[in-house]
Design a protein around this motif. Structure first.
Motif, PDB file in Angstrom:
ATOM      1  N   UNK A  65       1.078  -1.467   0.067  1.00 24.87           N
ATOM      2  CA  UNK A  65       0.100  -0.024   0.107  1.00 24.87           C
ATOM      3  C   UNK A  65       0.454   1.457   0.407  1.00 24.87           C
ATOM      4  N   UNK A  66       1.942   1.292  -0.076  1.00 26.37           N
ATOM      5  CA  UNK A  66       3.018   2.561   0.683  1.00 26.37           C
ATOM      6  C   UNK A  66       2.658   3.288  -1.074  1.00 26.37           C
ATOM      7  N   UNK A  67       2.454   2.837  -1.982  1.00 21.12           N
ATOM      8  CA  UNK A  67       2.124   3.851  -3.132  1.00 21.12           C
ATOM      9  C   UNK A  67       1.236   4.676  -3.086  1.00 21.12           C
ATOM     10  N   UNK A  68      -0.145   4.058  -2.870  1.00 15.43           N
ATOM     11  CA  UNK A  68      -0.948   4.162  -2.354  1.00 15.43           C
ATOM     12  C   UNK A  68      -1.163   5.586  -1.251  1.00 15.43           C
ATOM     13  N   UNK A  69      -0.597   5.486  -0.564  1.00 12.49           N
ATOM     14  CA  UNK A  69      -0.315   6.521   0.883  1.00 12.49           C
ATOM     15  C   UNK A  69       0.261   7.213   0.293  1.00 12.49           C
ATOM     16  N   UNK A  70       0.763   7.207  -0.560  1.00  9.90           N
ATOM     17  CA  UNK A  70       1.311   7.692  -0.826  1.00  9.90           C
ATOM     18  C   UNK A  70       0.248   9.251  -1.822  1.00  9.90           C
ATOM     19  N   UNK A  71      -0.661   8.619  -2.492  1.00  9.85           N
ATOM     20  CA  UNK A  71      -0.582   9.348  -3.365  1.00  9.85           C
ATOM     21  C   UNK A  71      -2.262   9.926  -2.858  1.00  9.85           C
ATOM     22  N   UNK A  72      -2.437   8.837  -1.409  1.00  4.57           N
ATOM     23  CA  UNK A  72      -4.448   9.606  -0.806  1.00  4.57           C
ATOM     24  C   UNK A  72      -3.046  10.689   0.532  1.00  4.57           C
ATOM     25  N   UNK A  73      -2.356  10.849  -0.211  1.00  2.96           N
ATOM     26  CA  UNK A  73      -1.672  11.827   1.509  1.00  2.96           C
ATOM     27  C   UNK A  73      -2.190  12.946   0.598  1.00  2.96           C
ATOM     28  N   UNK A  74      -2.013  12.868  -0.871  1.00  5.26           N
ATOM     29  CA  UNK A  74      -2.265  14.607  -1.700  1.00  5.26           C
ATOM     30  C   UNK A  74      -3.349  15.022  -1.855  1.00  5.26           C
ATOM     31  N   UNK A  75      -4.919  13.523  -1.585  1.00  2.00           N
ATOM     32  CA  UNK A  75      -5.689  14.268  -2.380  1.00  2.00           C
ATOM     33  C   UNK A  75      -7.035  13.559  -1.639  1.00  2.00           C
ATOM     34  N   UNK A  76      -6.883  13.058  -0.349  1.00  2.00           N
ATOM     35  CA  UNK A  76      -7.551  13.217   0.627  1.00  2.00           C
ATOM     36  C   UNK A  76      -7.411  13.885   1.829  1.00  2.00           C
ATOM     37  N   UNK A  77      -8.228  14.076   2.386  1.00  8.02           N
ATOM     38  CA  UNK A  77      -8.795  15.264   3.871  1.00  8.02           C
ATOM     39  C   UNK A  77      -7.664  14.272   4.895  1.00  8.02           C
ATOM     40  N   UNK A  78      -7.218  15.536   5.494  1.00  6.49           N
ATOM     41  CA  UNK A  78      -6.513  14.998   6.661  1.00  6.49           C
ATOM     42  C   UNK A  78      -7.546  13.804   7.635  1.00  6.49           C
ATOM     43  N   UNK A  79      -8.674  14.455   7.854  1.00 12.33           N
ATOM     44  CA  UNK A  79      -9.579  13.354   8.824  1.00 12.33           C
ATOM     45  C   UNK A  79     -10.255  12.563   8.817  1.00 12.33           C
ATOM     46  N   UNK A  80      -9.722  12.145   7.176  1.00 14.39           N
ATOM     47  CA  UNK A  80     -10.435  10.965   6.582  1.00 14.39           C
ATOM     48  C   UNK A  80      -9.329   9.898   7.068  1.00 14.39           C
ATOM     49  N   UNK A  81      -7.664  10.469   6.841  1.00 11.74           N
ATOM     50  CA  UNK A  81      -6.537   9.698   6.647  1.00 11.74           C
ATOM     51  C   UNK A  81      -6.294   9.368   7.773  1.00 11.74           C
ATOM     52  N   UNK A  82      -6.787  10.672   9.000  1.00 15.90           N
ATOM     53  CA  UNK A  82      -6.662  10.252  10.288  1.00 15.90           C
ATOM     54  C   UNK A  82      -7.915   8.709  10.757  1.00 15.90           C
ATOM     55  N   UNK A  83      -8.636   8.685   9.938  1.00 14.50           N
ATOM     56  CA  UNK A  83     -10.066   7.693  10.797  1.00 14.50           C
ATOM     57  C   UNK A  83      -9.667   6.585  10.231  1.00 14.50           C
ATOM     58  N   UNK A  84      -9.105   6.407   9.061  1.00 16.43           N
ATOM     59  CA  UNK A  84      -8.435   5.461   8.110  1.00 16.43           C
ATOM     60  C   UNK A  84      -6.961   4.984   8.618  1.00 16.43           C
ATOM     61  N   UNK A  85      -6.009   5.522   9.460  1.00 15.39           N
ATOM     62  CA  UNK A  85      -4.888   5.532  10.068  1.00 15.39           C
ATOM     63  C   UNK A  85      -4.670   4.846  11.034  1.00 15.39           C
ATOM     64  N   UNK A  86      -5.810   5.045  11.928  1.00 18.76           N
ATOM     65  CA  UNK A  86      -6.539   4.758  13.390  1.00 18.76           C
ATOM     66  C   UNK A  86      -6.330   3.477  13.421  1.00 18.76           C
ATOM     67  N   UNK A  87      -7.768   2.777  12.130  1.00 21.29           N
ATOM     68  CA  UNK A  87      -7.723   1.488  11.771  1.00 21.29           C
ATOM     69  C   UNK A  87      -6.718   0.612  12.023  1.00 21.29           C
ATOM     70  N   UNK A  88      -5.746   1.409  11.193  1.00 20.30           N
ATOM     71  CA  UNK A  88      -4.167   0.801  10.698  1.00 20.30           C
ATOM     72  C   UNK A  88      -3.595   0.581  12.050  1.00 20.30           C
ATOM     73  N   UNK A  89      -3.192   1.685  12.660  1.00 24.44           N
ATOM     74  CA  UNK A  89      -2.784   1.428  14.290  1.00 24.44           C
ATOM     75  C   UNK A  89      -3.556   0.816  14.811  1.00 24.44           C
ATOM     76  N   UNK A  90      -5.108   0.280  15.106  1.00 25.95           N
ATOM     77  CA  UNK A  90      -5.584  -0.857  15.482  1.00 25.95           C
ATOM     78  C   UNK A  90      -5.091  -2.255  15.369  1.00 25.95           C
ATOM     79  N   UNK A  91      -4.970  -2.105  13.810  1.00 28.80           N
ATOM     80  CA  UNK A  91      -4.894  -3.297  13.375  1.00 28.80           C
ATOM     81  C   UNK A  91      -2.878  -3.293  13.915  1.00 28.80           C
ATOM     82  N   UNK A  92      -1.949  -2.733  14.287  1.00 27.85           N
ATOM     83  CA  UNK A  92      -0.892  -3.569  14.703  1.00 27.85           C
ATOM     84  C   UNK A  92      -0.740  -3.501  15.719  1.00 27.85           C
ATOM     85  N   UNK A  93      -1.825  -2.665  16.434  1.00 32.23           N
ATOM     86  CA  UNK A  93      -1.667  -2.911  18.122  1.00 32.23           C
ATOM     87  C   UNK A  93      -2.081  -4.503  18.214  1.00 32.23           C
TER      88      UNK A  93
END
Length: 308
Positions: free
Chosen positions: A177-205
């Motif tokens: 997903x690394x390539x996609x994430x770099x693209x997402x950070x250019x076009x996806x709103x920060x609050x949306x990234x925060x929500x999905x990023x929190x999912x990833x954080x929970x998954x990691x833990x």
């Protein structure tokens, strides 16, 4: 500054610790100290023992007690504030129903100390405890689910190095997903990234249940960003996105199956697996891709074509 106790009544000790009297009485019973009522006086050595026990159980924080005169009086960051506010909402609901803490604990099948820790904000309880608590007190499950999700997001944000950074910055993203994430950070709103990023954080833990619950939040913030009423259910939000042709039928069906699973997780003792959480992550990546990479690009093309 430390608090130096003379002998205190049970009521005064509970006030100083920021817990219900029933919690203190429960501790006194556990260590074999007799008492008759809330005005029974407790010797300093016993009070310190009660305090140590409650700290060990996580009912009260290990901070200086002078900051714990009342629940919520501590200087705290946004995560602490969110957790304390959530606890106060639980306590207010219980008080409104006129139910004792010990009664809720018995009926919910949790210890009084666990209920008290939830109400004081000393720790964030499991969703199972919250759901049982709210149902016993005739509260609004969906309202408290949203409050709970907000606390989860605040807790996850605190683990990130910068509050202004998007949710993916401090999260170990799978290589595919690394390539996609770099693209997402250019076009996806920060609050949306925060929500999905929190999912990833929970998954990691390995918090697979939390990851699933946060899927609903991720869907909601995408839908709100695209103009749907914030009070709409996530499943209705997916239909809205589909109606605007921002997502296709297959993705809508996939999303609805994920949301059905999140409901199952929230309302039963379903044992959430790594595979469940991974499916939720894959869905949200597909959702962001269709909405912000494909859908937005198509919208941009239509506008440029109409203007030419």
């Amino acid at each position: 500054m430390p608090v130096y106790w003379d002998s205190l009544t049970i009521s005064d000790l509970a006030f100083n610790l920021g817990v219900e009297e029933e919690v203190v009485k429960g501790e006194l019973t556990d260590i074999g100290i007799p008492f008759k009522s809330s005005v029974t006086r407790v010797e300093p050595a016993v009070a310190r023992r009660v305090r140590a026990s409650l700290r060990q159980k996580g009912v009260i924080a290990a901070a200086d007690l002078s900051d714990l005169r009342r629940p919520g009086n501590r200087t705290s960051d946004s995560a602490d504030s969110a957790r304390i506010a959530f606890g106060q909402a639980l306590r207010t609901l219980r008080k409104k129903e006129g139910v004792s803490l010990r009664s809720v604990a018995q009926q919910a099948r949790y210890s009084p100390s666990s209920i008290s820790a939830a109400e004081t904000g000393a720790s964030l309880p499991k969703w199972d405890l919250v759901e049982r608590f709210v149902r016993l007190c005739n509260g609004d499950i969906e309202h408290f689910r949203k409050l709970y999700q907000e606390v989860l997001l605040a807790e996850e944000s605190r683990r990130r190095p910068s509050a202004s950074s998007s949710g993916f910055v401090s999260i170990q993203v799978p290589a595919q997903y690394e390539a996609l994430i770099s693209i997402f950070q250019e076009c996806v709103p920060a609050n949306v990234l925060d929500a999905v990023g929190s999912m990833w954080g929970a998954m990691r833990e390995s918090e697979y249940r939390t990851c699933l619950v946060l899927t609903r939040w991720a869907v909601e913030v995408v839908c709100v960003d695209k103009g749907i009423n914030g009070d709409s259910a996530p499943s209705a939000g997916l239909a809205f996105l589909n109606g605007r042709k921002l997502i296709n039928d297959d993705l809508m069906r996939w999303g609805k199956s994920i949301l059905q699973l999140t409901n199952k997780v929230a309302h039963t003792n379903y044992a959430t697996t790594y595979s469940d959480a991974e499916s939720a992550i894959r869905f949200t990546v597909a959702l962001l891709s269709q909405v912000y990479l494909i859908g937005d690009q198509i919208e941009s093309f239509k506008k440029s074509r109409d203007n030419s």
